[in-house]
Design a protein around this motif. Structure first.
Motif, short mmCIF file in Angstrom:
data_model
loop_
_atom_site.label_atom_id
_atom_site.label_comp_id
_atom_site.label_asym_id
_atom_site.label_seq_id
_atom_site.Cartn_x
_atom_site.Cartn_y
_atom_site.Cartn_z
N HIS B 32 0.26 -0.91 -0.21
CA HIS B 32 -0.23 -0.06 -0.43
C HIS B 32 0.87 0.98 0.17
O HIS B 32 2.03 1.12 0.40
CB HIS B 32 -0.86 0.49 1.24
N TYR B 34 0.25 5.67 1.26
CA TYR B 34 0.23 6.39 1.46
C TYR B 34 0.87 8.03 1.82
O TYR B 34 1.41 7.72 1.13
CB TYR B 34 -0.51 6.52 2.36
N GLN B 36 1.45 12.05 3.89
CA GLN B 36 0.56 12.59 4.20
C GLN B 36 1.33 14.53 4.63
O GLN B 36 2.68 14.17 4.73
CB GLN B 36 1.85 11.44 5.73
N ALA B 41 -3.36 13.71 8.22
CA ALA B 41 -3.39 12.34 8.30
C ALA B 41 -3.16 11.73 7.16
O ALA B 41 -3.45 12.27 5.97
CB ALA B 41 -4.87 11.50 8.68
N PRO B 42 -2.17 9.92 7.23
CA PRO B 42 -2.19 9.83 6.08
C PRO B 42 -3.07 9.14 4.98
O PRO B 42 -4.67 9.23 5.70
CB PRO B 42 -1.52 8.42 6.29
N PHE B 44 -4.36 7.08 1.18
CA PHE B 44 -4.18 6.14 0.50
C PHE B 44 -4.30 6.95 -0.85
O PHE B 44 -5.18 7.13 -1.48
CB PHE B 44 -5.12 4.62 0.72
N ILE B 47 -2.95 0.58 -4.06
CA ILE B 47 -2.59 -0.65 -3.42
C ILE B 47 -2.30 -1.59 -4.60
O ILE B 47 -3.00 -1.27 -5.56
CB ILE B 47 -3.72 -1.39 -2.37
N PHE B 87 4.11 7.18 2.70
CA PHE B 87 4.81 5.50 3.04
C PHE B 87 4.65 4.63 2.94
O PHE B 87 2.65 4.40 1.77
CB PHE B 87 3.47 5.80 4.69
N TYR B 96 -5.44 -10.23 4.58
CA TYR B 96 -6.48 -9.02 5.22
C TYR B 96 -4.92 -8.86 6.46
O TYR B 96 -5.69 -8.63 8.20
CB TYR B 96 -7.19 -9.31 5.84
N GLY B 97 -4.31 -8.79 6.52
CA GLY B 97 -2.66 -9.49 7.17
C GLY B 97 -2.43 -7.67 8.03
O GLY B 97 -3.27 -6.82 7.98
N LYS B 98 -1.87 -7.82 9.50
CA LYS B 98 -1.84 -6.38 9.51
C LYS B 98 -0.86 -5.82 9.00
O LYS B 98 0.01 -5.77 8.09
CB LYS B 98 -1.02 -6.06 10.86
N LEU B 99 -1.04 -4.31 8.44
CA LEU B 99 -0.67 -3.31 7.55
C LEU B 99 0.83 -2.63 8.50
O LEU B 99 -0.11 -1.92 9.33
CB LEU B 99 -1.65 -2.19 7.25
N THR B 100 1.63 -3.16 8.45
CA THR B 100 2.87 -2.37 9.24
C THR B 100 3.48 -1.11 7.98
O THR B 100 3.89 -1.68 6.71
CB THR B 100 3.83 -3.20 9.01
N PHE B 101 4.32 0.05 8.75
CA PHE B 101 4.52 1.30 7.05
C PHE B 101 5.96 1.09 7.57
O PHE B 101 6.83 0.91 8.38
CB PHE B 101 4.10 2.14 7.92
#
Lengths: 111, 111
Positions: B32, B34, B36, B41-42, B44, B47, B87, B96-101
């Motif tokens: 993904h 993004y 900012q 806020a960041p 989108f 993707i 980012f 659907y995993g966690k999104l780490t930046f």
């Protein structure tokens, strides 16, 4: 849709006090994320929920932090007791198996 | 595992091009991107799902090489409005995993 709604936008509290941050995700989204952003550490994932269930809380700094999601439209992040090093911007984001949309954030200052 | 972005900062004149890279040590399902702006806020951008696709609209596009676990964001003919911190976010290899930046890339566009 109004997007992800966070409250309060700003919070100033004294060290040792309890702080509760609130988030209303976008209707229909099934994943919710809590992030903390600081200059030093960037955008850190604290915890994420899928279908209201906490899936990964490995980013929660310590036991002083807790998060709940009692239903699909509401989540809280609680810090008890708060410390100056908790000062940061806390973002909530929600998604539906794709893009994550962020709220405007809560700027927390612990003095 | 946090993805690694490069460069850390880019300074451009209007009309110039830039490339921001994102790499991960883990297999990815999606990447993904993004942007900012200061105090906000960041937001989108896009993707990319595994499959080596390239996506984009107008002058901002991105590619994803799942074998190399890398993604690149291309900004062409930059505009003042492109300034901000970019980012990349990566999942844990699931849909659907966690999104780490990543740590972010600061892009500054001058007139």
């Amino acid at each position: 849709d109004a997007g992800v709604i966070q409250s309060p936008r700003h919070e100033v509290t004294e060290m040792g006090q309890e702080v509760t941050l609130r988030c209303k995700p976008i209707s229909g989204h099934n994943s919710l994320f809590w992030y903390r952003q600081t200059m030093m550490r960037g955008l850190e994932l604290l915890i994420y929920f899928n279908n209201n269930v906490p899936i990964d809380d490995s980013g929660m700094p310590e036991d002083r932090f807790s998060a709940k999601m009692p239903n699909a439209s509401f989540s809280t992040l609680k810090i008890q007791p708060s410390e100056p090093r908790d000062s940061a911007v806390y973002f909530c984001a929600s998604s539906l198996a794709s893009a994550a949309f962020f709220g405007q954030g809560t700027r927390l200052t612990v003095v | 595992q946090q993805p690694v972005q490069s460069p850390q900062a880019v300074i451009l004149r209007e009309g110039e091009d830039a490339v921001i890279n994102c790499s991960s040590s883990k297999a990815l399902y999606s990447v993904h991107w993004y942007r900012q702006k200061h105090g906000e806020a960041p937001v989108f951008l896009m993707i990319l799902l595994k499959g080596g696709e390239q996506k984009g609209h107008e002058k901002i596009s991105a590619s994803f090489n799942e074998k190399k676990q890398q993604s690149s964001l291309y900004l062409t003919a930059s505009q003042l409005s492109y300034s901000g911190t970019y980012f990349c976010g990566t999942d844990g290899g699931t849909s659907y995993g966690k999104l780490t930046f990543g740590q972010g890339t600061i892009l500054t566009v001058h007139p």
